[in-house]
Design a protein around this motif. Structure first.
Motif, PDB file in Angstrom:
ATOM      1  N   SER A 106       0.902  -1.059  -0.272  1.00 21.70           N
ATOM      2  CA  SER A 106       0.300   0.273  -0.145  1.00 21.70           C
ATOM      3  C   SER A 106       1.070   0.819   0.405  1.00 21.70           C
ATOM      4  O   SER A 106       0.576   2.279  -0.443  1.00 21.70           O
ATOM      5  N   PHE A 159      -7.143  -2.865  -0.719  1.00 27.40           N
ATOM      6  CA  PHE A 159      -6.771  -1.868  -0.935  1.00 27.40           C
ATOM      7  C   PHE A 159      -6.042  -1.514  -1.703  1.00 27.40           C
ATOM      8  O   PHE A 159      -4.976  -0.345  -1.684  1.00 27.40           O
ATOM      9  N   GLN A 160      -6.017  -1.835  -3.305  1.00 30.20           N
ATOM     10  CA  GLN A 160      -5.464  -1.372  -4.005  1.00 30.20           C
ATOM     11  C   GLN A 160      -5.561  -0.123  -4.197  1.00 30.20           C
ATOM     12  O   GLN A 160      -5.098   0.648  -5.169  1.00 30.20           O
ATOM     13  N   SER A 182      -4.752   2.735  -1.267  1.00 26.98           N
ATOM     14  CA  SER A 182      -3.602   2.922  -1.474  1.00 26.98           C
ATOM     15  C   SER A 182      -3.818   3.616  -2.447  1.00 26.98           C
ATOM     16  O   SER A 182      -2.889   5.631  -2.422  1.00 26.98           O
TER      17      SER A 182
END
Length: 434
Positions: A25, A163-164, A167
């Motif tokens: 991240s 979380f791709q 972040s």
């Protein structure tokens, strides 16, 4: 991967996996901060880098967005080359390489001389910098996507996938927030003279921080480790296309609507409001920042929802939303502060149904041996053709006197992907990674 420990975070993530999420991240934050700073600052530096060959003030802006699109066309090459590298040598090594490239590209943008100083060399240097960044971002998505999903415990791939874009959005927020701050504290002349350079210099420094943090990551590809020990044959460059052509084509169909919606709603919409309804530049950047915070909060919530209800219902919701809503939503835009805010927030809800699970859906299409290249090339090629050109097409419609055609263009692409979601895509949430 080791079995999941008992202790978990409030989001249900085993604590032993937190280091993996952090490594992916934080590096991803830096990557996408550098990438998106360009879009947010294009209205300011375009007149410095490109010559105004006519009385039309949109000509330099069109030039800057053309370079933006050129950077996207390096992404398929990055997805292919870095993806193949990640499949052969591991995700961690690939992610280290991509963040170094991004730092170099960001520094080059920040130091680009003006057109008045060096003439045609200025846009050439800017184009070179974007080509470097495009190569890096294409590779970053391939490596980081596989790394995140392979790090996930069973039943949590949707959450880890989110979380791709958590972040990515943090990177956008940093870029948008810094751009908004500079636009507020600096007068327009100073912003156009030197203020736009500051975020790119900051991005180069942040790349060093991300590089340091990524060194703590654990490799997730057992296949790559076997290859390095000489116990497995290296995958060929286009092996994914030879053995899994349907999966590669599926990624194209899944991504078409998502990429044009994403780049329109998260980056281009403030500029679109500026050039269609004369929306204030500083206000549009502030609204973009507020919307991105909302968008970021949605990601893990929708990712967890997909682990319960499945990927298909989420993608169908997104597809139908962007089939129906672009025309009426963009038609609501005025120069009032609240109009742009409402339009962005509504779009973010539907867009989140795609972005939160995009990484999981893509990773579930391929086996570990060719997963990074299999994701990286078709995804990045689709993004280059449809996502990277969205600002250029939207600006060109405005230049031609037909800005109202742009939302119809978005809806047409959404129709293609919605057909794929409903009639072609199979549910994968309960299947183990191949």
């Amino acid at each position: 991967m080791a079995t999941s420990p008992v202790t978990e975070s409030p989001l249900g993530i085993p604590k032993s996996r937190s280091r993996q999420l952090m490594a992916a991240s934080i590096g991803n934050v830096v990557e996408w901060y550098d990438w998106y700073a360009y879009t947010f600052l294009a209205p300011y530096f375009s007149v410095q880098i490109f010559s105004e060959i006519s009385d039309n003030s949109l000509v330099p802006l069109l030039g800057s967005f053309a370079v933006f699109a050129v950077g996207f066309f390096m992404r398929p090459l990055g997805g292919l080359l870095v993806g193949a590298f990640a499949d052969r040598y591991g995700r961690k090594s690939a992610m280290t390489f991509t963040i170094v490239l991004m730092g170099v590209g960001s520094l080059l943008v920040g130091l680009t001389p003006t057109y008045a100083a060096v003439g045609i060399l200025a846009p050439i240097i800017l184009t070179l910098a974007r080509l470097i960044q495009g190569l890096s971002v294409g590779g970053e998505f391939a490596a980081a996507t596989t790394f995140l999903v392979e790090s996930a415990p069973q039943g949590r791939r949707g959450l880890f996938s989110s979380f791709q874009y958590v972040s990515t959005t943090v990177g956008q927020l940093l870029a948008s927030g810094l751009a908004a701050l500079l636009a507020t504290v600096l007068i327009k002349a100073d912003m156009e003279s030197y203020g736009w350079r500051i975020p790119f210099i900051v991005g180069a420094v942040l790349s060093l921080v991300g590089l340091w943090i990524r060194k703590s990551a654990d490799e997730t590809s057992a296949v790559a480790e076997e290859i390095q020990r000489g116990r497995a044959e290296r995958p060929k460059m286009f092996e994914f296309l030879k053995h899994y052509p349907k999966s590669a084509l599926m990624i194209v169909g899944i991504t078409i609507a998502g990429t044009v919606a994403y780049y329109t709603w998260t980056t281009f919409l403030p500029t679109y409001a500026q050039i269609t309804v004369n929306f204030d530049k500083a206000d549009s950047l502030q609204i973009g920042t507020i919307s991105l915070v909302f968008f970021m909060i949605l990601q893990p919530l929708l990712g967890m929802l997909s682990d319960r209800v499945g990927r298909k219902p989420m993608l169908i919701t997104f597809g139908l939303g962007f089939l129906i809503l672009p025309v009426p939503l963009l038609g609501l835009l005025t120069d009032a502060y609240g109009s742009l805010l409402i339009v962005q927030l509504i779009g973010m809800v539907f867009l989140g149904c795609f972005t939160s699970i995009s990484a999981a859906v893509n990773a579930e299409m391929f086996p570990t041996r060719v997963r990074a290249a299999g994701i990286g090339f078709p995804y990045s090629a689709t993004v280059a053709i449809f996502g990277g050109t969205a600002p250029l097409i939207g600006t060109a419609f405005r230049e031609a006197g037909n800005p109202g055609l742009f939302p119809w263009y978005m809806s047409a692409l959404a129709l293609i992907s919605t057909v794929v979601y409903i009639f072609v895509l199979r549910e994968t949430k309960d299947q183990p990674l191949r």
